[in-house]
Design a protein around this motif. Structure first.
Motif, PDB file in Angstrom:
ATOM      1  N   HIS A  32      18.149   1.026  -3.622  1.00 38.10           N
ATOM      2  CA  HIS A  32      17.002   1.631  -4.318  1.00 38.10           C
ATOM      3  C   HIS A  32      17.188   3.149  -4.337  1.00 38.10           C
ATOM      4  O   HIS A  32      16.639   3.885  -3.512  1.00 38.10           O
ATOM      5  CB  HIS A  32      15.696   1.255  -3.628  1.00 38.10           C
ATOM      6  CG  HIS A  32      14.470   1.724  -4.373  1.00 38.10           C
ATOM      7  ND1 HIS A  32      13.837   0.955  -5.318  1.00 38.10           N
ATOM      8  CD2 HIS A  32      13.777   2.889  -4.317  1.00 38.10           C
ATOM      9  CE1 HIS A  32      12.815   1.626  -5.814  1.00 38.10           C
ATOM     10  NE2 HIS A  32      12.749   2.799  -5.220  1.00 38.10           N
ATOM     11  N   ASN A  33      17.978   3.611  -5.282  1.00 41.64           N
ATOM     12  CA  ASN A  33      18.310   5.031  -5.376  1.00 41.64           C
ATOM     13  C   ASN A  33      18.556   5.342  -6.842  1.00 41.64           C
ATOM     14  O   ASN A  33      19.390   4.700  -7.494  1.00 41.64           O
ATOM     15  CB  ASN A  33      19.558   5.329  -4.538  1.00 41.64           C
ATOM     16  CG  ASN A  33      19.831   6.807  -4.407  1.00 41.64           C
ATOM     17  OD1 ASN A  33      19.620   7.580  -5.343  1.00 41.64           O
ATOM     18  ND2 ASN A  33      20.325   7.217  -3.247  1.00 41.64           N
ATOM     19  N   ALA A  34      17.828   6.317  -7.362  1.00 48.24           N
ATOM     20  CA  ALA A  34      17.910   6.626  -8.795  1.00 48.24           C
ATOM     21  C   ALA A  34      19.168   7.409  -9.152  1.00 48.24           C
ATOM     22  O   ALA A  34      19.467   7.591 -10.334  1.00 48.24           O
ATOM     23  CB  ALA A  34      16.680   7.420  -9.228  1.00 48.24           C
ATOM     24  N   LYS A  35      19.925   7.836  -8.152  1.00 51.46           N
ATOM     25  CA  LYS A  35      21.105   8.649  -8.399  1.00 51.46           C
ATOM     26  C   LYS A  35      22.337   7.782  -8.611  1.00 51.46           C
ATOM     27  O   LYS A  35      22.589   6.848  -7.864  1.00 51.46           O
ATOM     28  CB  LYS A  35      21.344   9.600  -7.230  1.00 51.46           C
ATOM     29  CG  LYS A  35      22.508  10.550  -7.426  1.00 51.46           C
ATOM     30  CD  LYS A  35      22.668  11.467  -6.217  1.00 51.46           C
ATOM     31  CE  LYS A  35      23.843  12.414  -6.388  1.00 51.46           C
ATOM     32  NZ  LYS A  35      24.015  13.294  -5.201  1.00 51.46           N
ATOM     33  N   GLY A  36      23.127   8.101  -9.634  1.00 50.15           N
ATOM     34  CA  GLY A  36      24.417   7.463  -9.824  1.00 50.15           C
ATOM     35  C   GLY A  36      24.337   6.036 -10.312  1.00 50.15           C
ATOM     36  O   GLY A  36      23.288   5.558 -10.750  1.00 50.15           O
ATOM     37  N   MET A  37      25.473   5.370 -10.225  1.00 50.77           N
ATOM     38  CA  MET A  37      25.577   3.983 -10.694  1.00 50.77           C
ATOM     39  C   MET A  37      25.918   3.060  -9.536  1.00 50.77           C
ATOM     40  O   MET A  37      25.059   2.736  -8.729  1.00 50.77           O
ATOM     41  CB  MET A  37      26.609   3.914 -11.822  1.00 50.77           C
ATOM     42  CG  MET A  37      26.136   4.541 -13.119  1.00 50.77           C
ATOM     43  SD  MET A  37      24.925   3.511 -13.968  1.00 50.77           S
ATOM     44  CE  MET A  37      25.943   2.148 -14.492  1.00 50.77           C
ATOM     45  N   ARG A  84      14.518   1.191  -9.350  1.00 50.75           N
ATOM     46  CA  ARG A  84      14.386  -0.270  -9.299  1.00 50.75           C
ATOM     47  C   ARG A  84      15.401  -0.941 -10.212  1.00 50.75           C
ATOM     48  O   ARG A  84      16.023  -1.954  -9.852  1.00 50.75           O
ATOM     49  CB  ARG A  84      12.962  -0.682  -9.662  1.00 50.75           C
ATOM     50  CG  ARG A  84      11.955  -0.334  -8.599  1.00 50.75           C
ATOM     51  CD  ARG A  84      10.556  -0.778  -8.923  1.00 50.75           C
ATOM     52  NE  ARG A  84       9.676  -0.429  -7.803  1.00 50.75           N
ATOM     53  CZ  ARG A  84       9.585  -1.128  -6.675  1.00 50.75           C
ATOM     54  NH1 ARG A  84      10.303  -2.231  -6.537  1.00 50.75           N
ATOM     55  NH2 ARG A  84       8.798  -0.733  -5.703  1.00 50.75           N
ATOM     56  N   ILE A  85      15.556  -0.413 -11.389  1.00 50.13           N
ATOM     57  CA  ILE A  85      16.518  -0.994 -12.322  1.00 50.13           C
ATOM     58  C   ILE A  85      17.937  -0.841 -11.774  1.00 50.13           C
ATOM     59  O   ILE A  85      18.755  -1.777 -11.842  1.00 50.13           O
ATOM     60  CB  ILE A  85      16.369  -0.342 -13.703  1.00 50.13           C
ATOM     61  CG1 ILE A  85      15.042  -0.790 -14.335  1.00 50.13           C
ATOM     62  CG2 ILE A  85      17.538  -0.690 -14.611  1.00 50.13           C
ATOM     63  CD1 ILE A  85      14.639  -0.018 -15.568  1.00 50.13           C
ATOM     64  N   LYS A  86      18.227   0.316 -11.187  1.00 45.22           N
ATOM     65  CA  LYS A  86      19.562   0.515 -10.607  1.00 45.22           C
ATOM     66  C   LYS A  86      19.778  -0.367  -9.380  1.00 45.22           C
ATOM     67  O   LYS A  86      20.903  -0.813  -9.123  1.00 45.22           O
ATOM     68  CB  LYS A  86      19.765   1.989 -10.278  1.00 45.22           C
ATOM     69  CG  LYS A  86      19.878   2.863 -11.518  1.00 45.22           C
ATOM     70  CD  LYS A  86      20.299   4.283 -11.202  1.00 45.22           C
ATOM     71  CE  LYS A  86      20.482   5.088 -12.486  1.00 45.22           C
ATOM     72  NZ  LYS A  86      20.994   6.444 -12.256  1.00 45.22           N
ATOM     73  N   SER A  87      18.725  -0.634  -8.636  1.00 43.83           N
ATOM     74  CA  SER A  87      18.850  -1.559  -7.505  1.00 43.83           C
ATOM     75  C   SER A  87      19.233  -2.946  -8.000  1.00 43.83           C
ATOM     76  O   SER A  87      20.118  -3.607  -7.428  1.00 43.83           O
ATOM     77  CB  SER A  87      17.532  -1.620  -6.732  1.00 43.83           C
ATOM     78  OG  SER A  87      17.602  -2.548  -5.677  1.00 43.83           O
ATOM     79  N   ASP A  88      18.593  -3.397  -9.069  1.00 45.88           N
ATOM     80  CA  ASP A  88      18.938  -4.700  -9.643  1.00 45.88           C
ATOM     81  C   ASP A  88      20.374  -4.710 -10.160  1.00 45.88           C
ATOM     82  O   ASP A  88      21.102  -5.713 -10.020  1.00 45.88           O
ATOM     83  CB  ASP A  88      17.985  -5.030 -10.789  1.00 45.88           C
ATOM     84  CG  ASP A  88      16.608  -5.444 -10.308  1.00 45.88           C
ATOM     85  OD1 ASP A  88      16.491  -5.839  -9.132  1.00 45.88           O
ATOM     86  OD2 ASP A  88      15.653  -5.365 -11.107  1.00 45.88           O
ATOM     87  N   TYR A  89      20.782  -3.609 -10.764  1.00 47.77           N
ATOM     88  CA  TYR A  89      22.166  -3.481 -11.244  1.00 47.77           C
ATOM     89  C   TYR A  89      23.146  -3.604 -10.072  1.00 47.77           C
ATOM     90  O   TYR A  89      24.141  -4.339 -10.148  1.00 47.77           O
ATOM     91  CB  TYR A  89      22.325  -2.136 -11.957  1.00 47.77           C
ATOM     92  CG  TYR A  89      23.729  -1.605 -12.009  1.00 47.77           C
ATOM     93  CD1 TYR A  89      24.660  -2.100 -12.925  1.00 47.77           C
ATOM     94  CD2 TYR A  89      24.142  -0.598 -11.137  1.00 47.77           C
ATOM     95  CE1 TYR A  89      25.954  -1.607 -12.960  1.00 47.77           C
ATOM     96  CE2 TYR A  89      25.430  -0.098 -11.169  1.00 47.77           C
ATOM     97  CZ  TYR A  89      26.329  -0.605 -12.082  1.00 47.77           C
ATOM     98  OH  TYR A  89      27.616  -0.121 -12.119  1.00 47.77           O
ATOM     99  N   ARG A  90      22.858  -2.915  -8.966  1.00 50.07           N
ATOM    100  CA  ARG A  90      23.773  -2.931  -7.817  1.00 50.07           C
ATOM    101  C   ARG A  90      23.802  -4.296  -7.142  1.00 50.07           C
ATOM    102  O   ARG A  90      24.856  -4.746  -6.683  1.00 50.07           O
ATOM    103  CB  ARG A  90      23.358  -1.830  -6.827  1.00 50.07           C
ATOM    104  CG  ARG A  90      23.630  -0.437  -7.371  1.00 50.07           C
ATOM    105  CD  ARG A  90      22.863   0.650  -6.670  1.00 50.07           C
ATOM    106  NE  ARG A  90      23.097   1.939  -7.333  1.00 50.07           N
ATOM    107  CZ  ARG A  90      22.221   2.933  -7.386  1.00 50.07           C
ATOM    108  NH1 ARG A  90      21.022   2.793  -6.838  1.00 50.07           N
ATOM    109  NH2 ARG A  90      22.525   4.053  -8.006  1.00 50.07           N
TER     110      ARG A  90
END
Length: 917
Positions: free
Chosen positions: A495-500, A292-298
């Motif tokens: 929504h993917n926990a892998k990578g940046m 979720r945090i990475k989704s917001d980042y992207r």
């Protein structure tokens, strides 16, 4: 006298109503354009003028200048990019192009991606560097908080230092680090410290021209974009210098996952402080919170790319009254929104597609191991259709086959697929500027089909160019005519926990596109004969429904149904917009309701709101579907195919035959571009889902326009369609009464006249390294079959096959069929030019040029460059000598044609004349 006057007026009125059917005007814009590489910018006015003249004569409509690395030995001719001398060459190019009714675009930089010598380290592409430290309770950290990577010592700046206790609670310590990197802090508990530095990718412009070397820019920084264009401001002033458009190549900035203002921008957009969660952001933990945090980042990266690069870029071009052209693919953002931020969204084809067309050559050794996906191209055209942008361009034929082995007949099915994807402004990849004094084959770019005058196929390029121009004259007319819009669920990708960052590139569709329900629905619906565009969350926010249709913008295409494929994550705002459109009158089909919301902030509140919105829909069963009336429209839940049948949305049944199509509509007509790239010839009655008073068949290969007898019912128009394997046609349906000669179907009127065993003369017209001797033959065969003559094995150019025959009883028409043609031909009948055969099927009607009695036919065949290049490499002649990458093969290895087999050249198989009724 009054009766005569009345009759004359009636005839005049009828003739005015009965308009002559014809092609739309072939404009500069309708013709194909080409990317024009200026190697080392080593250009001069004389060569520019001569080359542009040749390009224009071949049927090209314009050039797109991209300066790149130079040829060795010509360094004294190099011109520094954007220097006064370079601008002088640009001004001359524009002046000469205008005189030839051609246009000029230029890239906003040299090579790619965007960057250059004036890009400061501060404005260069950024990357996050994270270092971890362990700090024990009641101790001070002995290490300095400075970046460890020696390459990052200069330029890296500490963005934040966070301390995490064993419970995961975060404390910011950035203000406790002094200028030397010393942490002045003693904790009362053990802490894991994470220091995030704003570092630099240090990526330089690839294939840069002199004066264009330097860092790539930070696409997520507004100041970096603004500063980048200051060099152009200095060179161009407030004018475009006659340049019609400014082009930017595909993203390809590797590892650029940060920008100095990211924390502030994130907080403003996502509503929480990302600093508290950098332990999750830079973690590979496969949990929902991290995803979720990475989704917001992207999503934030996507916002910054669109706002700080795309819109700034377009604003700059508009200040110069020029177009912005951009390849958004590869970017870490929503491709639909990024394409939509430019005047001309541009996509690209890369590699060779498989088509089962009869006779189409496709050697596995000469192609890259990647098939272009036409649905990838539709991201660009969908953005153009949504916002009413008249043009969608495409970098076309990149690495279509190995160097010197691409024929124009191989280009046709590939460009047809481009057209079917909604592209209507083709750019060849491409053409290299080469001075007249450069030894054959001249200067060449390492990754292109060589659309250059030194190509032995150049004399027949006009066939392909005219074909594209006719197609694009129709495909640029009016508006797109796609009845469906399908939502692209970008949040399921994010929504993917892998990578940046998540760059969405042409080369990785197997990862981010093919596995999705979106893609599976898209393919199956198109195979059933539905026409679709894609829409994004942002587009749905802007969409308005009127009556039973909706559009994204007032100038954009109108759609009958909004399709929502199965999506796991969907923002509440998007679902509200979907329901709003139904209230306004739209029909919405939802494959299944979204399971969850994306993002980290207020997840439980957002989930509850989504659940409430779904529960408010009063669904009732209708066969296998669930249907809810919502305001003026309706929402249907279930299988998309069944839902479209329920809504009585007609499909084009020609898709059942394997025929592909795309439609355009004008105020008084519907145009269908139809392609048969199947293995079989087609000859059946078809029905198209529009009514018409007149049906016109327009052949883009030869330019003929003919009326066809048709039948119609209340919703569709039927007529007999003949379309051979590899052929294409444009059908115009109009309610206007138009006049044209009747369409002539191909009906044999007796046995074919074989010219196979006639006496033939083979001579050679132009080419090299030297012309083989003329010879007499009984029957025909490729000139490369004369293996005892080394000149035939090395020759690339034009060979002329000539024969005479007696025609006793002349039929209504004759179809000349060439069985094996390597690679294209101009047909001369009784001294008259009967036109080109350059695409499959290799045949042409020539009855108008024949006469009873003795006739002479000459077939002027152009072959590939391959045999001459092979000969040069076998002899060790130096012809590829460039800076940087030099010249590589299709697998990016050193190029050497010396071990190639001789490529068949000329005519083979049978040659016959088929009499027609």
């Amino acid at each position: 006298m009054k009766k005569l006057l009345f009759s004359c007026l009636m005839i005049l009125g009828i003739s005015q109503l009965m308009a002559q059917a014809q092609w739309p005007a072939i404009t500069q814009q309708a013709k194909p354009w080409t990317r024009w590489w200026w190697m080392g910018s080593a250009v001069d006015e004389k060569n520019i003028s001569n080359l542009l003249k040749q390009y224009g004569q071949s049927g090209l409509g314009g050039v797109e200048i991209v300066p790149i690395y130079g040829a060795k030995g010509y360094e004294n001719r190099y011109i520094k990019y954007l220097s006064p001398q370079w601008m002088q060459m640009l001004d001359h190019t524009v002046s000469q192009a205008n005189a030839l009714n051609m246009g000029v675009y230029i890239s906003v930089g040299t090579g790619w991606p965007i960057g250059g010598s004036h890009v400061t380290q501060e404005d260069a592409a950024s990357k996050a560097l994270v270092q971890q430290y362990d700090l024990k309770a009641n101790t001070t950290l002995q290490d300095l908080i400075v970046v460890n990577d020696p390459k990052q010592k200069e330029g890296a700046v500490l963005s934040v230092l966070m301390g995490y206790n064993n419970a995961g609670q975060a404390t910011e310590l950035t203000n406790k680090v002094d200028a030397a990197g010393k942490l002045n802090f003693k904790p009362n508990e053990d802490l894991k410290l994470l220091a995030l530095f704003n570092g630099k990718t240090r990526q330089a412009v690839k294939r840069a021209a002199p004066g264009g070397e330097g860092f790539t820019i930070d696409h997520f920084s507004k100041s970096a974009t603004v500063n980048y264009f200051k060099a152009f401001d200095a060179a161009f002033g407030n004018s475009s210098h006659g340049v019609k458009g400014f082009f930017n190549d595909s993203y390809e900035v590797y590892g650029a996952n940060w920008t100095p203002e990211f924390f502030n921008e994130f907080s403003k957009r996502r509503g929480y402080d990302l600093k508290q969660y950098i332990n999750a952001l830079f973690s590979d933990a496969k949990d929902d919170r991290t995803a979720r945090i990475k989704s917001d980042y992207r999503e934030t990266m996507a916002d910054l790319m669109r706002e700080n690069f795309s819109t700034v870029y377009t604003k700059w071009t508009h200040q110069r009254k020029a177009l912005s052209i951009n390849q958004a693919h590869g970017s870490p953002g929503n491709l639909l929104d990024l394409y939509g931020a430019f005047d001309v969204p541009e996509t690209e084809t890369f590699g060779s597609s498989y088509f089962p067309v009869k006779g189409l050559r496709r050697d596995s050794a000469d192609i890259r191991n990647v098939d272009p996906d036409p649905n990838m191209l539709k991201f660009a055209s969908s953005a153009a259709h949504a916002y009413g942008k008249p043009l969608t361009s495409c970098e076309t034929f990149t690495w279509l086959s190995e160097h010197f082995k691409t024929s124009w007949s191989q280009c046709k099915p590939e460009v047809d697929q481009v057209f079917l994807s909604g592209i209507n402004h083709v750019f060849y990849h491409g053409t290299t500027y080469s001075p007249a004094d450069a030894k054959w084959p001249g200067w060449l770019f390492y990754a292109s089909v060589n659309f250059v005058p030194n190509n032995s196929l150049w004399p027949h390029l006009k066939g392909l160019n005219d074909y594209i121009a006719r197609c694009q004259s129709v495909l640029q007319a009016g508006m797109p005519d796609n009845e469906l819009a399908i939502y692209w669920p970008i949040y399921d990708i994010w929504h993917n926990a892998k990578g940046m960052d998540k760059p969405l590139s042409v080369h990785h569709v197997d990862d981010w596109l093919h596995p999705t329900a979106f893609y599976k629905n898209l393919v199956s619906l198109q195979n059933e004969g539905y026409a679709l565009d894609f829409v994004s969350d942002k587009m749905l926010e802007q969409a308005k429904a009127g009556g039973t249709q909706f559009s994204i913008s007032p100038k954009g295409g109108r759609h009958k149904v909004l399709l929502i494929p199965a999506a796991d994550k969907m923002p509440v705002a998007t679902f509200k917009n979907i329901v709003r459109l139904a209230h306004e009158g739209a029909s919405v089909v939802i494959q299944q309701f979204p399971q969850d919301v994306p993002g980290y902030k207020d997840v439980e509140l957002q989930r509850a709101e989504l659940k409430r919105l779904v529960a408010e829909l009063r669904l009732s069963a209708s066969n296998k579907l669930q249907v809810a009336s919502v305001g003026k429209g309706k929402i249907i839940v279930g299988d998309m195919h069944e839902a479209l049948a329920y809504l009585k949305i007609a499909r084009e049944t020609i898709a059942d035959e394997g025929l592909k199509f795309i439609r355009r509509k004008t105020t008084d007509a519907r145009y269908y571009f139809i392609v048969n790239n199947t293995a079989g010839d087609f000859d059946k009655t078809i029905f198209l889902e529009n009514t018409a008073a007149t049906v016109v068949i327009m052949d883009p290969v030869n330019g003929t326009v003919n009326k066809v007898v048709h039948q119609k019912n209340s919703t569709a128009t039927g007529f007999r369609l003949q379309l051979k394997s590899g052929a294409s046609i444009i059908v115009k349906l109009t309610d206007k009464k138009e006049t044209a000669a009747a369409y002539r179907y191909s009906e044999p009127a007796g046995e074919a006249i074989s010219l196979q065993n006639s006496k033939w003369t083979l001579s050679f017209k132009e080419g090299g390294p030297e012309l083989p001797a003329a010879r007499q033959m009984t029957g025909i065969k490729p000139w490369t079959d004369f293996t005892n003559d080394p000149r035939t094995q090395a020759f690339s150019g034009t060979g002329v096959y000539t024969t005479s025959f007696v025609l006793k009883n002349k039929a209504a028409d004759y179809l000349l069929q060439l069985d094996e043609l390597y690679e294209s031909a101009r047909i001369i009948v009784n001294g008259k030019d009967a036109g080109l055969i350059w695409s499959l099927p290799f045949e042409k009607r020539i009855g108008q040029y024949l006469k009873p009695g003795n006739n002479t036919i000459s077939v002027e065949v152009c072959n590939l460059m391959a045999n001459r290049i092979r000969d040069m490499d076998q002899k060790g002649e130096v012809w590829r000598n460039y800076h940087e990458i030099n010249f590589v093969n299709i697998n990016y290895k050193d190029f050497n044609a010396g071990k190639w087999n001789v490529q068949p050249s000329g005519l083979g198989g049978t040659v016959q004349l088929v009499p027609l009724k």
